[in-house]
Design an enzyme around this catalytic site. Structure first.
Site, mmCIF file in Angstrom:
data_model
loop_
_atom_site.group_PDB
_atom_site.id
_atom_site.type_symbol
_atom_site.label_atom_id
_atom_site.label_comp_id
_atom_site.label_asym_id
_atom_site.label_seq_id
_atom_site.Cartn_x
_atom_site.Cartn_y
_atom_site.Cartn_z
ATOM 1 N N ASP A 23 0.815 -1.208 0.000
ATOM 2 C CA ASP A 23 0.000 0.000 0.000
ATOM 3 C C ASP A 23 0.852 1.263 0.000
ATOM 4 O O ASP A 23 2.073 1.216 0.149
ATOM 5 C CB ASP A 23 -0.954 0.009 1.203
ATOM 6 N N ASP A 75 -7.431 -4.075 14.644
ATOM 7 C CA ASP A 75 -8.794 -4.473 14.261
ATOM 8 C C ASP A 75 -8.787 -5.559 13.189
ATOM 9 O O ASP A 75 -9.807 -5.859 12.581
ATOM 10 C CB ASP A 75 -9.602 -3.268 13.780
ATOM 11 N N HIS A 87 -7.242 -5.569 10.267
ATOM 12 C CA HIS A 87 -7.170 -5.208 8.852
ATOM 13 C C HIS A 87 -5.827 -5.626 8.255
ATOM 14 O O HIS A 87 -4.787 -5.558 8.899
ATOM 15 C CB HIS A 87 -7.447 -3.717 8.623
ATOM 16 N N GLU A 103 -9.752 -2.167 5.560
ATOM 17 C CA GLU A 103 -10.358 -1.950 6.865
ATOM 18 C C GLU A 103 -11.518 -2.930 7.084
ATOM 19 O O GLU A 103 -11.978 -3.587 6.143
ATOM 20 C CB GLU A 103 -10.869 -0.506 6.954
#
Length: 262
Positions: free
Chosen positions: A70, A139, A141, A146
């Site tokens: 990314d 979380d 991801h 996400e």
């Protein structure tokens, strides 16, 4: 799924670096070995170990092509928080990899969707990714996918959640507003199309995420859970990250791995 539990972060990184080097060295095809790479704090120790191995002549990156996961949208590569800068500072500037073999999404593109489509096409042109190393957020991801991102998603533009921007604000003067609100990211489908996936999970703050990956249901709430559907997924973790998995699960993976070399 393999879960390789190591005593601490340093040993986890050493194991992961040994595994990656072994895969590169055993690659016998005419085409380059294609390696997917992450940024963030988790892989830094792995990069340090791979640099040591490279300098010691134990692994070469001359025939390795890399694709990063990314990049922030709107950050020039010279910005000290761009992932282009991170990768060169932490890894690429210290190994003998040809510059033309390095692929990182262009965060300054005028055509984000086109840039993402070209990235997917370039990955495909090499015959896909042999091994994709990744890390996950608290979380769960994976890359910038996400919670509630499609588990079949491809490389594209991602809106970053407030939680992610708060976590990453430590690199931006602790001001979440300075963290870009969007990024370009490979998709979950892009990662799981790889022949192998190696995900690093370390620290107490990742314990819930590790439990979701290993023991939870496959759900787009925890995008990392898609790894359960992969034939060659490996989780490399440290003891600190194991606090939320059951005792029987913990013992099982220690037992099943005790005779494995890599």
């Amino acid at each position: 799924m393999r879960v390789v539990i190591q005593e601490n972060y340093d040993k986890m990184c050493k194991w992961a670096a040994d595994y990656i080097a072994d895969r590169i060295n055993s690659h016998k095809e005419d085409r380059p070995f294609v390696l997917g790479l992450p940024t963030g704090s988790s892989p830094i120790g792995v990069y340090k170990e791979l640099i040591k191995k490279n300098k010691a002549g134990e692994v070469s990156f001359q025939n390795v092509v890399t694709f990063n996961m990314d990049e922030y949208l709107g950050l020039p590569r010279e910005h000290d928080q761009s992932y282009w800068y991170f990768m060169h500072d932490e890894f690429f500037d210290h190994i003998e990899i040809p510059a033309e073999n390095i692929n990182i999404l262009n965060g300054m593109t005028d055509d984000p969707e086109g840039e993402c489509a070209r990235y997917e096409e370039k990955i495909a042109s090499y015959g896909g990714i042999d091994l994709f190393m990744g890390g996950i957020g608290v979380d769960g991801h994976l890359a910038f996918n996400e919670p509630f991102t499609s588990l079949t998603s491809r490389t594209g533009v991602r809106d970053l959640t407030t939680d992610t921007r708060i976590v990453n604000s430590r690199f931006f003067g602790n001001d979440p507003e300075k963290v870009p609100s969007q990024a370009l990211s490979v998709g979950i489908g892009t990662v799981t199309d790889s022949k192998e996936v190696l995900v690093l999970i370390n620290g107490h703050n990742k314990a819930r995420a590790l439990a979701a990956v290993v023991e939870g249901n496959v759900s787009h709430k925890w995008t990392c859970s898609a790894l359960q559907m992969h034939n060659n997924a490996i989780i490399a973790c440290d003891e600190a990250a194991c606090g939320e998995i059951t005792v029987d699960t913990y013992k099982y993976f220690l037992d099943i791995e005790k005779n494995e070399r890599l």
